[in-house]
Write a protein that holds these residues in place. Structure first.
Motif, PDB file in Angstrom:
ATOM      1  N   TYR A 148       6.361 120.642  18.018  1.00 45.91           N
ATOM      2  CA  TYR A 148       7.275 120.200  18.871  1.00 45.91           C
ATOM      3  C   TYR A 148       8.718 120.471  18.354  1.00 45.91           C
ATOM      4  CZ  TYR A 148       7.907 116.196  15.756  1.00 45.91           C
ATOM      5  OH  TYR A 148       8.234 115.285  14.734  1.00 45.91           O
ATOM      6  N   ASN A 149       9.679 120.088  19.277  1.00 44.59           N
ATOM      7  CA  ASN A 149      11.295 120.207  18.818  1.00 44.59           C
ATOM      8  C   ASN A 149      11.728 118.896  19.255  1.00 44.59           C
ATOM      9  OD1 ASN A 149      13.389 122.222  17.635  1.00 44.59           O
ATOM     10  ND2 ASN A 149      11.907 123.465  18.692  1.00 44.59           N
ATOM     11  N   SER A 150      12.362 118.274  18.143  1.00 42.56           N
ATOM     12  CA  SER A 150      12.554 116.657  18.312  1.00 42.56           C
ATOM     13  C   SER A 150      13.789 116.415  19.373  1.00 42.56           C
ATOM     14  CB  SER A 150      12.853 115.964  17.028  1.00 42.56           C
ATOM     15  OG  SER A 150      13.730 116.801  16.378  1.00 42.56           O
ATOM     16  N   TRP A 151      14.483 117.493  19.429  1.00 44.75           N
ATOM     17  CA  TRP A 151      15.764 117.318  20.415  1.00 44.75           C
ATOM     18  C   TRP A 151      14.988 117.661  21.822  1.00 44.75           C
ATOM     19  CZ3 TRP A 151      15.388 121.820  23.059  1.00 44.75           C
ATOM     20  CH2 TRP A 151      15.141 122.997  22.374  1.00 44.75           C
ATOM     21  N   CYS A 152      13.916 118.095  21.882  1.00 44.21           N
ATOM     22  CA  CYS A 152      13.284 118.488  23.422  1.00 44.21           C
ATOM     23  C   CYS A 152      13.034 117.445  24.222  1.00 44.21           C
ATOM     24  CB  CYS A 152      12.298 119.376  23.244  1.00 44.21           C
ATOM     25  SG  CYS A 152      11.256 120.028  24.680  1.00 44.21           S
ATOM     26  N   GLY A 153      13.561 117.132  25.523  1.00 42.09           N
ATOM     27  CA  GLY A 153      13.477 115.876  26.125  1.00 42.09           C
ATOM     28  C   GLY A 153      11.913 115.953  26.357  1.00 42.09           C
ATOM     29  N   PHE A 154      11.468 117.025  26.842  1.00 40.41           N
ATOM     30  CA  PHE A 154      10.107 116.876  27.322  1.00 40.41           C
ATOM     31  C   PHE A 154       9.118 116.565  25.982  1.00 40.41           C
ATOM     32  CE2 PHE A 154       5.795 118.480  28.655  1.00 40.41           C
ATOM     33  CZ  PHE A 154       5.888 118.395  29.465  1.00 40.41           C
ATOM     34  N   CYS A 155       9.567 116.848  24.771  1.00 41.57           N
ATOM     35  CA  CYS A 155       8.788 116.609  23.805  1.00 41.57           C
ATOM     36  C   CYS A 155       8.701 115.060  23.519  1.00 41.57           C
ATOM     37  CB  CYS A 155       9.223 117.265  22.624  1.00 41.57           C
ATOM     38  SG  CYS A 155       8.995 119.134  22.517  1.00 41.57           S
ATOM     39  N   GLN A 156       9.944 114.529  23.767  1.00 40.40           N
ATOM     40  CA  GLN A 156      10.095 113.082  23.671  1.00 40.40           C
ATOM     41  C   GLN A 156       9.479 112.373  24.807  1.00 40.40           C
ATOM     42  OE1 GLN A 156      14.484 112.584  24.013  1.00 40.40           O
ATOM     43  NE2 GLN A 156      14.945 114.043  22.383  1.00 40.40           N
ATOM     44  N   ARG A 157       9.216 112.833  25.704  1.00 37.64           N
ATOM     45  CA  ARG A 157       8.470 112.105  26.922  1.00 37.64           C
ATOM     46  C   ARG A 157       7.045 112.245  26.689  1.00 37.64           C
ATOM     47  NH1 ARG A 157      12.485 114.461  30.231  1.00 37.64           N
ATOM     48  NH2 ARG A 157      11.136 116.208  30.939  1.00 37.64           N
ATOM     49  N   PHE A 158       6.600 113.345  26.099  1.00 35.30           N
ATOM     50  CA  PHE A 158       5.453 113.797  25.725  1.00 35.30           C
ATOM     51  C   PHE A 158       4.909 113.141  24.577  1.00 35.30           C
ATOM     52  CE2 PHE A 158       2.053 116.545  23.628  1.00 35.30           C
ATOM     53  CZ  PHE A 158       1.097 116.550  24.328  1.00 35.30           C
ATOM     54  N   ALA A 159       5.725 112.548  23.592  1.00 33.62           N
ATOM     55  CA  ALA A 159       5.250 111.865  22.419  1.00 33.62           C
ATOM     56  C   ALA A 159       4.412 110.570  22.425  1.00 33.62           C
ATOM     57  CB  ALA A 159       6.664 111.354  21.515  1.00 33.62           C
ATOM     58  N   PRO A 160       4.680 109.538  23.345  1.00 35.34           N
ATOM     59  CA  PRO A 160       3.506 108.606  23.610  1.00 35.34           C
ATOM     60  C   PRO A 160       2.323 109.086  24.010  1.00 35.34           C
ATOM     61  CG  PRO A 160       5.660 108.221  24.764  1.00 35.34           C
ATOM     62  CD  PRO A 160       5.958 109.525  24.282  1.00 35.34           C
ATOM     63  N   THR A 161       2.254 110.116  25.034  1.00 34.78           N
ATOM     64  CA  THR A 161       0.880 110.781  24.963  1.00 34.78           C
ATOM     65  C   THR A 161       0.020 110.993  23.835  1.00 34.78           C
ATOM     66  OG1 THR A 161       1.751 111.194  27.512  1.00 34.78           O
ATOM     67  CG2 THR A 161      -0.309 112.283  26.620  1.00 34.78           C
ATOM     68  N   TRP A 162       0.777 112.052  23.137  1.00 36.53           N
ATOM     69  CA  TRP A 162       0.319 112.471  21.894  1.00 36.53           C
ATOM     70  C   TRP A 162      -0.085 111.381  20.873  1.00 36.53           C
ATOM     71  CZ3 TRP A 162      -1.518 117.128  21.413  1.00 36.53           C
ATOM     72  CH2 TRP A 162      -2.203 117.772  20.047  1.00 36.53           C
ATOM     73  N   LYS A 163       0.634 110.492  20.739  1.00 34.13           N
ATOM     74  CA  LYS A 163       0.206 109.130  20.130  1.00 34.13           C
ATOM     75  C   LYS A 163      -1.004 108.589  20.646  1.00 34.13           C
ATOM     76  CE  LYS A 163       4.956 108.273  18.634  1.00 34.13           C
ATOM     77  NZ  LYS A 163       6.209 107.476  18.812  1.00 34.13           N
ATOM     78  N   GLU A 164      -1.064 108.329  21.764  1.00 31.29           N
ATOM     79  CA  GLU A 164      -2.145 107.867  22.716  1.00 31.29           C
ATOM     80  C   GLU A 164      -3.474 108.663  22.290  1.00 31.29           C
ATOM     81  OE1 GLU A 164      -3.574 106.314  27.010  1.00 31.29           O
ATOM     82  OE2 GLU A 164      -1.656 107.392  26.684  1.00 31.29           O
ATOM     83  N   VAL A 165      -3.258 109.936  22.428  1.00 33.13           N
ATOM     84  CA  VAL A 165      -4.525 110.773  21.958  1.00 33.13           C
ATOM     85  C   VAL A 165      -4.999 110.685  20.670  1.00 33.13           C
ATOM     86  CG1 VAL A 165      -5.018 113.437  21.650  1.00 33.13           C
ATOM     87  CG2 VAL A 165      -4.134 112.603  23.667  1.00 33.13           C
ATOM     88  N   ALA A 166      -3.752 110.661  19.684  1.00 29.14           N
ATOM     89  CA  ALA A 166      -4.236 110.549  18.221  1.00 29.14           C
ATOM     90  C   ALA A 166      -4.826 109.205  17.988  1.00 29.14           C
ATOM     91  CB  ALA A 166      -2.752 110.502  17.363  1.00 29.14           C
ATOM     92  N   ALA A 167      -4.630 108.232  18.604  1.00 32.12           N
ATOM     93  CA  ALA A 167      -5.045 106.896  18.484  1.00 32.12           C
ATOM     94  C   ALA A 167      -6.414 106.761  18.924  1.00 32.12           C
ATOM     95  CB  ALA A 167      -4.318 105.788  19.166  1.00 32.12           C
ATOM     96  N   SER A 168      -6.794 107.612  20.223  1.00 29.30           N
ATOM     97  CA  SER A 168      -7.908 107.374  20.758  1.00 29.30           C
ATOM     98  C   SER A 168      -9.065 108.123  19.794  1.00 29.30           C
ATOM     99  CB  SER A 168      -7.899 108.112  22.267  1.00 29.30           C
ATOM    100  OG  SER A 168      -9.128 108.114  22.754  1.00 29.30           O
ATOM    101  N   VAL A 169      -8.636 109.578  19.266  1.00 29.99           N
ATOM    102  CA  VAL A 169      -9.690 110.212  18.424  1.00 29.99           C
ATOM    103  C   VAL A 169      -9.787 109.661  16.885  1.00 29.99           C
ATOM    104  CG1 VAL A 169      -9.294 112.051  20.205  1.00 29.99           C
ATOM    105  CG2 VAL A 169      -8.011 112.096  17.965  1.00 29.99           C
TER     106      VAL A 169
END
Length: 628
Positions: free
Chosen positions: A59-80
């Motif tokens: 990811y790129n931390s300045w990328c707004g899509f990445c910022q919006r996507f971060a909660p989803t990725w954290k949710e995936v990480a917690a789930s697995v």
């Protein structure tokens, strides 16, 4: 004079205190998010030739899509996370300069990119793009499908639990392949396409002497044998072929896992408590995405609305060349043509000092003469060489000023891109007809091609290209038309992103210019006076109105602000690019700052009058008296 000096020192100190380093990329993830923070130094040793699957987001931390996507990725990480011995979730921030070689070698062309690295991946292999939509459900389903496919192809690691469902042919000898130590087989009956069974199987992969298998609605023979007619269902098959039907409290992964856990506990089968410690409980049920909390940053820096800062332009140029373009492993074909067009526009119209122009011209000439392709690594080497040759080195840690956000994840590079693009179109439109640079009419085209081939945020690039088609960018004729097209496009993005999670709460996205910046830019209602808007935009982004002060001295740009608009409150500033940080907000200059400036001006005026009286007026009077 002493009062002036003291006030100047106080004001400078106040500005320095408010200023802070906001150029470093923000950290979207921490170890508390159950992800591995990988870098160029740790990636290879952690991922290659390991027995587990790696699921990595680049990811790129300045990328707004990445910022919006971060909660989803954290949710995936917690789930697995309960499957961490089988699947490890990691992240790599390609915005960090030290990670550039890794992201370039792996050919990360857009953000966020999701890659799966199978067990025992060899050094140098680039992994496999995860074919899934960027949603929690889709990512997890894609990951489970990948693991199941690895097993079917015989690539899975020995000891992994079996994810493939029972076949009809296996019903007759269901215990044949089961170790003698296993006395119970848990059977999860579910619809075709469901992932719940796979998840529960992986949840209990560390529990010994227990086997959990799944069966789909296609396996009618097994359903008839176990007497299952409703799905999903859970049953326990014992060695003596007796069946125990278990009723989970809910038809979810958590409900089925809790039912399995309770049965094992009653039978006294669980000996190692740590084997079930990470299994999700129903009370821990994830209820969907939770937006990442917005952090606030009390540190501010003096910046004026309607002022373009050279520091912002330089930071944008550095990131564009070194982090976006140089990240490509090989640049060829249409991508190379886009680079050539982009560098021609920069060399001709990027507002900078003479050394910067020579640097860009030299870089342009090198790319033009480089043949059919160039390597990103070579492009970076040439940048470093020409920087030293022309004494044009942009420091990595230079502060953002006008594009500074209230938090590090807001604005920054994306705001800088909008600023630079406006400056390029205005510079091209400000030429005299007799001395117009060849190719001036292609500046807007070069912006589009840069966004298409190099802008890292995939979602942003897609939206910009769609907007370019819908608003007929290809049909724009005339340099002033290009200025106005980009202004309109910027406001379209602002309107779409109003209220978005990427919006800086201290810099809300508005339609610019507002009445305080340009009182004559709007006529009745919401209609724009296009002639006045064009005048405003050309004045705002004009080269002679660009402020060359650094963050500590940005307060000295007040006269520049007065050149752009006559009378207004200091309460706005432009923001971002397509899908991430669009436009303007409240002033970062508070009333105390303005009061100090006013006092300083008044005291200076008084001192000048007293000085004139003492050294000029009285001296002339005395000379005249002596002559008489």
């Amino acid at each position: 004079m002493r009062a002036v000096v003291i006030l100047s020192v106080l004001l400078a100190a106040h500005a320095a205190k408010l200023a802070g380093n906001n150029n470093e990329p923000t950290q979207l993830y921490t170890v508390n998010d159950k992800v591995e923070l990988l870098t160029n130094l740790t990636f290879r040793s952690a991922v290659y030739e390991k027995p587990n699957v790696w699921l990595v987001e680049f990811y790129n931390s300045w990328c707004g899509f990445c910022q919006r996507f971060a909660p989803t990725w954290k949710e995936v990480a917690a789930s697995v996370y309960p499957w961490k011995e089988i699947v490890t979730v990691g992240v790599v921030d390609c915005a960090k300069f030290e990670n550039n070689p890794l992201c370039r070698d792996l050919e990360i062309m857009s953000y966020p990119t999701m890659r799966v690295f199978p067990p025992m991946t060899k050094p140098g292999e680039m992994g496999i793009d995860l074919e899934a939509e960027k949603t929690f459900t889709s990512i997890k389903a894609g990951l489970l499908e990948f693991i199941e496919k690895e097993q079917l192809e015989g690539k899975g690691v020995q000891g992994w639990p079996t994810l493939t469902p029972y076949r009809n042919s296996e019903v007759a000898n269901i215990w044949a392949q089961t170790p003698s130590s296993v006395q119970h087989i848990f059977l999860i009956f579910e619809e075709v396409g469901s992932t719940m069974g796979k998840e529960v199987i992986l949840d209990f992969h560390k529990v010994k002497n227990v086997q959990i298998r799944r069966a789909t609605t296609n396996n009618e023979a097994l359903a008839k044998l176990i007497e299952v007619s409703n799905y999903p269902a859970l049953a326990v098959l014992k060695r003596d072929m007796s069946v125990v039907h278990v009723l989970p409290t809910s038809k979810t992964r958590e409900g089925f896992a809790a039912a399995v856990h309770a049965f094992l506990a009653r039978e006294g089968i669980i000996e190692d408590v740590s084997a079930v410690r990470d299994i999700p409980r129903e009370t821990d049920l994830l209820k969907g995405k939770v937006a990442a909390p917005i952090k606030t940053n009390s540190e501010k820096v003096h910046s004026f609305p309607d002022v373009v800062y050279q520091a912002d332009l330089e930071n944008t140029l550095r990131f564009s060349l070194k982090h976006e373009i140089a990240m490509h492993r090989v640049i060829a074909g249409e991508t190379l043509e886009a680079l050539k067009m982009y560098l021609r526009s920069l060399a001709s119209f990027y507002p900078t000092r003479p050394q910067g122009t020579m640097f860009l011209e030299r870089l342009r000439d090198w790319v033009e003469a480089s043949g059919d392709s160039i390597r990103g690594e070579d492009f970076m080497l040439r940048i470093n060489q020409f920087e030293k040759e022309f004494n044009f080195i942009i420091p990595e840690n230079q502060d953002w000023i006008g594009c500074r956000g209230s938090d590090q994840k807001f604005r920054g590079y994306t705001c800088g891109l909008w600023t630079m693009f406006h400056a390029l179109t205005v510079s091209a439109a400000s030429q005299t007809k007799r001395r117009a640079t060849p190719g001036s009419e292609l500046v807007l085209q070069s912006i589009l091609r840069y966004v298409r081939h190099f802008f890292g945020c995939a979602g942003c690039s897609k939206h910009f290209q769609e907007m370019a088609r819908n608003r007929n960018l290809e049909g724009v004729r005339g340099l002033d038309e290009a200025v106005m097209w980009l202004w309109e496009a910027h406001n379209v993005v602002n309107k779409r992103l109003k209220g978005d999670v990427t919006e800086d709460p201290h810099h809300p996205k508005i339609q610019f210019p507002n009445v305080l910046s340009c009182s004559s830019c709007k006529v009745e209602g919401e209609e724009w006076d296009r002639e006045q808007v064009l005048r405003y935009v050309k004045e705002r982004y004009a080269k002679n109105n660009i402020c060359n002060q650094d963050a500590d001295s940005a307060h000295m740009c007040a006269p520049v602000a007065e050149n752009v608009v006559a009378l207004r409150q200091l309460d706005q500033r432009t923001n971002f690019f397509d899908d991430e940080n669009a436009q303007q907000g409240s002033s970062e200059f508070n009333y105390a700052d303005i009061f100090l400036c006013v006092v300083l001006y008044l005291v200076s005026a008084v001192v000048l009058v007293l000085g004139y009286y003492k050294f000029i007026y009285r001296r002339g009077y005395k000379m005249k008296y002596n002559v008489n």
